[in-house]
Design an enzyme around this catalytic site. Sequence first.
Site, PDB file in Angstrom:
ATOM      1  N   LYS A  91       0.858  -1.193   0.000  1.00 26.04           N
ATOM      2  CA  LYS A  91       0.000   0.000   0.000  1.00 26.04           C
ATOM      3  C   LYS A  91       0.890   1.237   0.000  1.00 26.04           C
ATOM      4  O   LYS A  91       1.471   1.609   1.020  1.00 26.04           O
ATOM      5  CB  LYS A  91      -0.918   0.046   1.225  1.00 26.04           C
ATOM      6  CG  LYS A  91      -2.012   1.085   1.006  1.00 26.04           C
ATOM      7  CD  LYS A  91      -2.536   1.710   2.265  1.00 26.04           C
ATOM      8  CE  LYS A  91      -1.775   2.899   2.733  1.00 26.04           C
ATOM      9  NZ  LYS A  91      -1.814   4.097   1.861  1.00 26.04           N
TER      10      LYS A  91
ATOM     11  N   GLY B 195       6.799   5.356   7.801  1.00 23.89           N
ATOM     12  CA  GLY B 195       5.948   6.540   7.848  1.00 23.89           C
ATOM     13  C   GLY B 195       6.157   7.275   9.153  1.00 23.89           C
ATOM     14  O   GLY B 195       7.201   7.130   9.799  1.00 23.89           O
ATOM     15  N   GLY B 196       5.163   8.035   9.550  1.00 25.82           N
ATOM     16  CA  GLY B 196       5.290   8.867  10.735  1.00 25.82           C
ATOM     17  C   GLY B 196       5.053   8.087  12.031  1.00 25.82           C
ATOM     18  O   GLY B 196       4.476   6.993  12.030  1.00 25.82           O
TER      19      GLY B 196
ATOM     20  N   GLY C 136       2.628   4.918  12.855  1.00 22.54           N
ATOM     21  CA  GLY C 136       3.387   3.720  13.227  1.00 22.54           C
ATOM     22  C   GLY C 136       2.889   3.096  14.524  1.00 22.54           C
ATOM     23  O   GLY C 136       2.771   1.869  14.626  1.00 22.54           O
TER      24      GLY C 136
ATOM     25  N   GLU D 284       9.737   1.725  10.365  1.00 28.23           N
ATOM     26  CA  GLU D 284      10.753   2.735  10.028  1.00 28.23           C
ATOM     27  C   GLU D 284      10.065   4.077  10.176  1.00 28.23           C
ATOM     28  O   GLU D 284       9.262   4.468   9.324  1.00 28.23           O
ATOM     29  CB  GLU D 284      11.227   2.554   8.576  1.00 28.23           C
ATOM     30  CG  GLU D 284      11.990   1.285   8.319  1.00 28.23           C
ATOM     31  CD  GLU D 284      13.372   1.271   8.930  1.00 28.23           C
ATOM     32  OE1 GLU D 284      13.911   2.364   9.198  1.00 28.23           O
ATOM     33  OE2 GLU D 284      13.894   0.186   9.162  1.00 28.23           O
TER      34      GLU D 284
HETATM   35  P1  NAD Z   1       2.242   8.673   7.355  1.00 25.16           P
HETATM   36  O1  NAD Z   1       2.494   7.967   8.633  1.00 25.16           O
HETATM   37  O2  NAD Z   1       1.187   9.682   7.290  1.00 25.16           O
HETATM   38  O3  NAD Z   1       1.861   7.618   6.215  1.00 25.16           O
HETATM   39  C1  NAD Z   1       2.711   6.543   5.875  1.00 25.16           C
HETATM   40  C2  NAD Z   1       1.873   5.443   5.258  1.00 25.16           C
HETATM   41  O4  NAD Z   1       1.029   4.899   6.271  1.00 25.16           O
HETATM   42  C3  NAD Z   1       0.939   5.911   4.141  1.00 25.16           C
HETATM   43  O5  NAD Z   1       0.853   4.913   3.157  1.00 25.16           O
HETATM   44  C4  NAD Z   1      -0.382   6.066   4.876  1.00 25.16           C
HETATM   45  O6  NAD Z   1      -1.501   5.952   4.025  1.00 25.16           O
HETATM   46  C5  NAD Z   1      -0.324   4.925   5.853  1.00 25.16           C
HETATM   47  N1  NAD Z   1      -1.142   5.061   7.053  1.00 25.16           N
HETATM   48  C6  NAD Z   1      -1.577   6.193   7.650  1.00 25.16           C
HETATM   49  N2  NAD Z   1      -2.329   5.873   8.732  1.00 25.16           N
HETATM   50  C7  NAD Z   1      -2.322   4.529   8.834  1.00 25.16           C
HETATM   51  C8  NAD Z   1      -2.908   3.603   9.757  1.00 25.16           C
HETATM   52  N3  NAD Z   1      -3.654   3.996  10.776  1.00 25.16           N
HETATM   53  N4  NAD Z   1      -2.691   2.289   9.564  1.00 25.16           N
HETATM   54  C9  NAD Z   1      -1.927   1.863   8.532  1.00 25.16           C
HETATM   55  N5  NAD Z   1      -1.381   2.678   7.616  1.00 25.16           N
HETATM   56  C10 NAD Z   1      -1.567   4.006   7.779  1.00 25.16           C
HETATM   57  O7  NAD Z   1       3.656   9.230   6.896  1.00 25.16           O
HETATM   58  P2  NAD Z   1       3.938  10.145   5.634  1.00 25.16           P
HETATM   59  O8  NAD Z   1       3.456  11.512   5.989  1.00 25.16           O
HETATM   60  O9  NAD Z   1       3.464   9.487   4.390  1.00 25.16           O
HETATM   61  O10 NAD Z   1       5.538  10.115   5.580  1.00 25.16           O
HETATM   62  C11 NAD Z   1       6.331  10.950   6.336  1.00 25.16           C
HETATM   63  C12 NAD Z   1       6.871  10.209   7.533  1.00 25.16           C
HETATM   64  O11 NAD Z   1       7.569   9.039   7.129  1.00 25.16           O
HETATM   65  C13 NAD Z   1       7.864  11.024   8.290  1.00 25.16           C
HETATM   66  O12 NAD Z   1       7.627  10.944   9.661  1.00 25.16           O
HETATM   67  C14 NAD Z   1       9.188  10.365   7.951  1.00 25.16           C
HETATM   68  O13 NAD Z   1      10.189  10.563   8.880  1.00 25.16           O
HETATM   69  C15 NAD Z   1       8.811   8.948   7.807  1.00 25.16           C
HETATM   70  N6  NAD Z   1       9.796   8.232   6.995  1.00 25.16           N
HETATM   71  C16 NAD Z   1      10.679   7.381   7.619  1.00 25.16           C
HETATM   72  C17 NAD Z   1      11.656   6.725   6.896  1.00 25.16           C
HETATM   73  C18 NAD Z   1      12.661   5.803   7.553  1.00 25.16           C
HETATM   74  O14 NAD Z   1      13.364   5.089   6.864  1.00 25.16           O
HETATM   75  N7  NAD Z   1      12.767   5.769   8.871  1.00 25.16           N
HETATM   76  C19 NAD Z   1      11.712   6.902   5.524  1.00 25.16           C
HETATM   77  C20 NAD Z   1      10.810   7.767   4.908  1.00 25.16           C
HETATM   78  C21 NAD Z   1       9.848   8.416   5.671  1.00 25.16           C
END
Ligand code: NAD
Length: 501
Positions: free
Chosen positions: A180, A233-234, A238, A255
């Site tokens: 996804k 993601g965030g 997470g 991550e």
């Molecule tokens: P986000 O957490 O909003 O979304 C990430 C993914 O999770 C998306 O596909 C989103 O649709 C999905 N998602 C959102 N809510 C969810 C839930 N309740 N259950 C399951 N999936 C869900 O993050 P973002 O705004 O897309 O990305 C930015 C964040 O990602 C930043 O915090 C960044 O630091 C982090 N990031 C980390 C790394 C790493 O390697 N550590 C790499 C890239 C980005």
Amino acid sequence: MSEHQENSIYVAGEWRTAASGATREVIDPADATILAVVAEGGARDADAAIAAAHRAFGEGRGPWPSTPVAERAALLRRVADLLQRDREELGLLESLDAGKTLEEGRVDVDCVTDAFRYFADLVVNETGRVVDAGSPDVHSVVVHEPVGVCALITPWNYPLLQASWKIAPALAAGNTVVVKPSEITPLTTIALMRLLDEAGLPAGAANLVTGPGDPVGARMAEHPDVDLVSFTGGLASGTKVMRAAADSVKKVALELGGKNPNVVFADACTTAEGFDTAVDQALNAAFIHSGQVCSAGSRLIVEESLRERFVAELARRADRIRIGRGTDPGVECGPLVSAAQLARTEDFVASALAEGAVLRAGGGRPAEPHLQDGWFYRPTVLDRCHRGMRIVREEVFGPVLTVETFRTEDEAVALANDTEYGLAGGVWSADAGRARRVAARLRHGTVWINDFHPYLPQAEWGGFGKSGIGRELGPAGLAEYRESKHVYQNLAPRPVRWFKG
Ligand code: NAD
């Protein structure tokens, strides 16, 4: 460009629309026009994709897990070749969708290609092992098996790269997957799925659901037929994923974000070349992809005696960074990915200024008329920051660099470790002993000495603290997607007579 891809959901080898018929517009962040229209999947689509992956896994006897490892590796290498064949097209698509420069888009395709090749090589060499059981009558081996159905959830900043860091090792290990991508930037992940199909992956081994985090990602995280969820993601999402995964006790890899220190000692800047390099790399650390990088060096921690000279030069050069559409020649920084991300950045800078930060560069949107429709923000340097400020503690994910200072090595280490995250950090020093000492004390998953940002597919990537659980890349990145099984064979079975009756 506006492409119709309403059938962007890929289940059991078939492209389909969302069960509900819903669609979503994918927006070009450089001018807010529509780039593409894709399927807006929901929980029913997630269920269908998970069912397909579950059938295709077939308790480890399905067509993909039972494909010999050398053939699995060969398929990954074919994917790598196809990625290179389509390098220009994919680089352009990533640039348009995520707002990064065309050059960055191309570099991402190359990195992704390397990751597919790396895991293809690794999986054929990382075989099981014979264990010495201490008896000639026992043959004991530890073998690796795929975990099962893996749910792979990725963010918007490095869409192709983050998806590949999961898909390549998961498939190498023989799992079946449901991917996804972020609803904001799904286009290159859709393109990658087409390449997996073209490379000959059996139907159902890789499935894709485009759609929002809730319900699609949430359903994947909680579904009892998913054996592992790997999420990038965030922090807020997470932790939800981890909670959702708890009831079915699935494996969880996270991550998450970072608030990454870049520590500069004055001794790194005693020559003109040293000074220029440290400033140049501090800009790179903070502003590449407009700071929308999990490992962005967004906290400059500079030795007090160097502060004024360093910050003045940083600010001068930050003001000269050329902002614009990522595909325009000469552009060095693209837009932020969304209106929400722009608003978040503006809010963080306003709160920092209210808390006493001193603006040295940027601090607002660019004035050029042709940039008014996109979500642009000028590279910003905030001096006189401290740990008490929200902007120093929380991830902005925008082109904002904060400056803190230290007087001693201990103070530098204490500041660099004073974060709930622990993803990455940099140390600049001409004193190799000092640089190694500081690196050893940093509680971060990656530490760069006299550099910032490079990573290698052979080296693990991931975070300490709230930056996550588990590692991607390297041997550990493959191990995430494998179960270990100990098979103990008694070659001369006899009664043990533990029970005498
Ligand atoms: P986000 O957490 O909003 O979304 C990430 C993914 O999770 C998306 O596909 C989103 O649709 C999905 N998602 C959102 N809510 C969810 C839930 N309740 N259950 C399951 N999936 C869900 O993050 P973002 O705004 O897309 O990305 C930015 C964040 O990602 C930043 O915090 C960044 O630091 C982090 N990031 C980390 C790394 C790493 O390697 N550590 C790499 C890239 C980005």
